[in-house]
Design an enzyme around this catalytic site. Structure first.
Site, short mmCIF file in Angstrom:
data_model
loop_
_atom_site.label_atom_id
_atom_site.label_comp_id
_atom_site.label_asym_id
_atom_site.label_seq_id
_atom_site.Cartn_x
_atom_site.Cartn_y
_atom_site.Cartn_z
N ASP A 163 0.82 -1.21 0.00
CA ASP A 163 0.00 0.00 0.00
C ASP A 163 0.85 1.26 0.00
O ASP A 163 0.43 2.30 -0.53
CB ASP A 163 -0.92 0.01 1.23
CG ASP A 163 -2.04 -1.02 1.11
OD1 ASP A 163 -2.21 -1.58 0.02
OD2 ASP A 163 -2.72 -1.26 2.12
N GLY A 164 2.05 1.20 0.59
CA GLY A 164 2.93 2.36 0.57
C GLY A 164 3.33 2.76 -0.83
O GLY A 164 3.48 3.96 -1.14
N ASN A 180 -4.56 8.68 2.14
CA ASN A 180 -4.98 8.03 3.38
C ASN A 180 -5.48 9.03 4.41
O ASN A 180 -6.66 9.10 4.69
CB ASN A 180 -3.84 7.19 3.96
CG ASN A 180 -3.95 5.73 3.56
OD1 ASN A 180 -4.85 5.33 2.84
ND2 ASN A 180 -3.01 4.93 4.02
N ASP A 202 -3.83 13.46 22.26
CA ASP A 202 -2.60 13.25 21.52
C ASP A 202 -2.66 13.81 20.11
O ASP A 202 -1.63 14.03 19.49
CB ASP A 202 -2.27 11.75 21.45
CG ASP A 202 -1.67 11.25 22.75
OD1 ASP A 202 -1.39 12.08 23.63
OD2 ASP A 202 -1.48 10.03 22.89
#
Length: 519
Positions: free
Chosen positions: A283-284, A362, A392
Site C-alpha cells: 500500500d505504501g 490516506n 494526543d
C-alpha cells in the site's frame, strides 16, 4: 509588607541582626523583581488575548464582506425581475389600448380560462444559476373549458422545485452542478454513480508507468521481467523512475528503451503521457504513486508485493493474465478520494495566502510531536465550530484510509467509494469524544489557538511533516481528482476480501455442537 516584617522583627529582638546583614535592601530587590515578573506575565496573557480578538474580528469582517456581496447579487436579481415585470405590464397595457370587439368577446367567453397576474408571475422561469428555484408550477395539460374546474385543478397541483448544488467555496475544489428536482411532492435524484464503475478504453493504452518498492530483490526481478514482456509482447512504451532505470541499465544494456523524466517540470506533465500506472509493492507504493500526481491521476493497477494489501488486489504470479484483461478492458475500478490540504500561517495576510497544497490518499494527522503537553486544537466545519481537541492529536482521513491509522485510533471501517471525511481523535482527554464521519463537500479548518501550551505537527500520509505554531491553521477539503484503482472482481468484493485477509475481521472458532440445545 517589608516595614511590617521589620517592625515585627524589632519587637522580637532581631533588629540588630536585620540591620547588620543588609536584609532591608535584599528584600526590596526581591519584591521589585517579583512584581515586574507578574506584570510581564499579565502583559503576555493580555497580548495573546488581544491577538485572538483581532483574529476573530478579522473573520467577522470577512464574513460581513461576503454577506454584502451576496446581498448585492440578490438585489441585482430583484431589480432585473422587477424591470421584467414592469415591461410585461406595460406591454399588456399597450395591448389593452388597442380595443378589438372580437378580443373582448374572447376574453368574456366562459370557455376561455382567465390568466391573471399571479399565474403569470408563477409561470415565470427562474435563472436556476444561484440557489433555489421555488416559484414554478407544472401543468400536466391545459386547463379545461370550465374556469371554476381549472381553478380547482390548479389548487390541487403541488409546486415544483429545483435545487442546484453549488460550489462550497472556490478553495475547497468542489464544483458540483447536480440537480435535485421535486415534482408532485416526490423527490427524485440522479444516481451519483452506478453500483460498480467500469472503465472502457476508447483506444488501447500505449504508455505505462511502472513504480516499484525500493530495496527489494524480488521486486527488481519482477520489474525487469514485466518491462521485457510489455515491450516485446504488447509493444507498449514503458516509463520508470530514474532510480529504476539506472538499476535496469546496470543489469543489461537491453533496457535502453525504457524512458524516464529528468526534472520536476517533466514529472508534473506525466499525466499527459501516461495511460496506465502499475505498482509493484504494498500500500505504501500506491500512496507514493498517488503523491506523484498533483492533478488528474491515470488508472492504477497494483500488484501485491508488500506486507499490507488493502489497495493491492492483484497477485504478481499471474501478472500476464491480469494485464491482458486490463489492457483489453472493460475493467471495474474504485474511485478513491483524496484530501487537499493547505497550511495557513499566522502571519498570512488573508485566507488565500497559503502554502502549496498537499494531496493525501490516506490521512492527514495533527499530533503533539515531541511536546509533553496535550495537543490543543480548535476545529471548524464550513465556518461552524465543531469542538476543541485535547489529547494526543487528530486524524482527518479519507474512506480509503479508514483501515489505516484511523482504524487503529478507534475509527470505523468505511467502503472506499463512500464519499466522506473521517474525523477521528487520537487518545482524547474526554471519553465522550467519539469519531465522526462528515460529508464530502465540507471544508474542515483545524487551528492551533494562541493559548496553546505547545506546538502541533501535521504529517501527510506519514511524510512531509510540518510544524504548526500558535495561530497557524490547516484547511482540508475533498480534492477534485480521485485515484482510480483497478479491481480484481469489483469494489465491494475487493474491500471485503482485504479486511478478511488483512485484518482477520470477525475471525473466531466455530461453536461446538456437543453443548446444550434448545428443547
Amino acid at each position: 509588607t517589608f516595614d511590617v516584617a521589620s517592625s515585627q522583627a524589632e519587637e522580637n529582638g532581631f533588629s540588630d541582626i536585620a540591620s547588620t546583614s543588609g536584609i532591608d535592601e535584599e528584600f526590596r530587590e526581591i519584591l521589585q523583581q517579583t512584581s515586574l515578573k507578574l506584570v510581564d506575565d499579565h502583559l503576555v496573557e493580555f497580548s495573546e488575548a488581544l491577538r485572538t480578538v483581532a483574529k476573530a474580528l478579522r473573520r467577522v469582517a470577512e464574513g460581513k464582506a461576503v454577506a454584502k456581496a451576496e446581498a448585492a447579487e440578490w438585489k441585482r436579481k430583484y431589480e432585473l425581475e422587477r424591470a421584467h415585470n414592469l415591461q410585461h405590464k406595460s406591454k399588456a397595457q399597450s395591448e389593452d389600448a388597442h380595443y378589438n370587439p372580437m378580443d373582448e368577446k374572447l376574453q368574456n367567453s366562459p370557455n376561455q380560462p382567465v390568466m391573471n397576474g399571479p399565474y403569470i408571475e408563477q409561470t415565470e422561469k427562474c435563472c436556476g444559476k444561484h440557489g433555489i428555484c421555488s416559484h414554478e408550477i407544472l401543468w400536466d395539460e391545459a386547463p379545461r373549458s370550465n374556469t371554476k374546474l381549472a381553478q380547482e385543478m390548479a389548487e390541487a397541483k403541488k409546486a415544483s422545485f429545483k435545487l442546484c448544488w453549488g460550489c462550497n467555496g472556490e478553495k475547497s475544489g468542489q464544483h458540483k452542478h447536480e440537480i435535485v428536482s421535486f415534482e408532485r411532492g416526490n423527490i427524485t435524484t440522479a444516481e451519483r454513480s452506478s453500483k460498480q464503475i467500469l472503465l472502457k478504453w476508447e483506444s488501447p493504452p500505449q504508455t505505462v508507468l511502472i513504480l516499484t518498492k525500493p530495496n527489494s530483490i524480488s521486486v527488481r526481478t519482477l520489474c525487469a521481467e514485466m518491462v521485457r514482456w510489455l515491450k516485446e509482447c504488447k509493444k507498449i512504451i514503458v516509463f520508470v523512475e530514474p532510480r529504476v532505470r539506472t538499476e535496469l541499465l546496470r543489469e543489461s544494456p537491453y533496457f535502453n528503451f525504457v524512458r524516464t523524466w529528468k526534472d520536476d517540470g517533466e514529472k508534473k506533465l506525466l499525466h499527459t503521457k501516461i495511460d496506465l500506472i502499475i505498482t509493484l509493492g504494498g500500500d505504501g507504493t500506491v500512496l507514493w504513486a498517488a503523491s506523484m500526481f498533483r492533478g488528474p491521476v491515470p488508472p492504477l493497477v497494483s500488484f501485491s508485493l508488500g506486507s499490507l494489501g488493502f489497495m493491492t488486489p492483484f497477485q504478481s504470479e499471474q501478472y500476464r493474465d491480469y494485464l491482458d484483461t486490463i489492457l483489453k478492458g472493460p475493467i471495474s475500478i474504485t474511485l478513491r478520494h483524496q484530501l487537499q490540504c493547505h497550511v495557513i500561517r499566522e502571519a498570512a495576510k488573508d485566507e488565500l495566502d497559503t502554502e502549496e497544497p498537499i494531496l493525501v490518499l490516506n490521512e492527514v494527522t495533527i499530533d503533539r510531536g515531541i511536546s509533553s503537553f496535550l495537543t490543543f486544537l480548535e476545529c471548524y466545519c464550513d465556518n461552524s465550530f465543531v469542538t476543541c481537541v485535547q489529547g494526543d492529536g487528530l486524524i482527518l482521513s479519507t474512506t480509503s484510509g479508514s483501515t489505516a491509522y484511523s482504524l487503529a485510533a478507534g475509527g470505523s471501517m468505511v467502503h472506499p467509494q463512500v464519499p466522506g471525511i473521517l474525523f477521528t481523535p487520537i487518545c482524547p482527554h474526554s471519553l465522550s469524544f467519539r469519531p465522526l464521519i462528515l460529508p464530502e463537500y465540507v471544508t474542515l479548518r483545524v487551528q492551533v489557538p494562541f493559548n496553546s501550551r505547545g506546538h502541533a505537527w501535521a504529517s501527510f500520509d506519514g511524510k512531509d511533516r510540518k510544524q504548526l505554531a500558535a495561530g497557524d491553521a490547516l484547511i482540508c477539503s475533498m480534492a477534485p481528482w480521485p485515484v482510480p484503482t483497478a479491481c480484481q472482481v469489483d469494489s465491494t468484493n475487493d474491500f471485503l476480501r482485504s479486511i478478511h485477509e488483512g485484518l482477520h475481521w470477525n475471525l473466531r472458532k466455530s461453536q461446538s455442537f456437543d453443548g446444550p440445545h434448545d428443547s
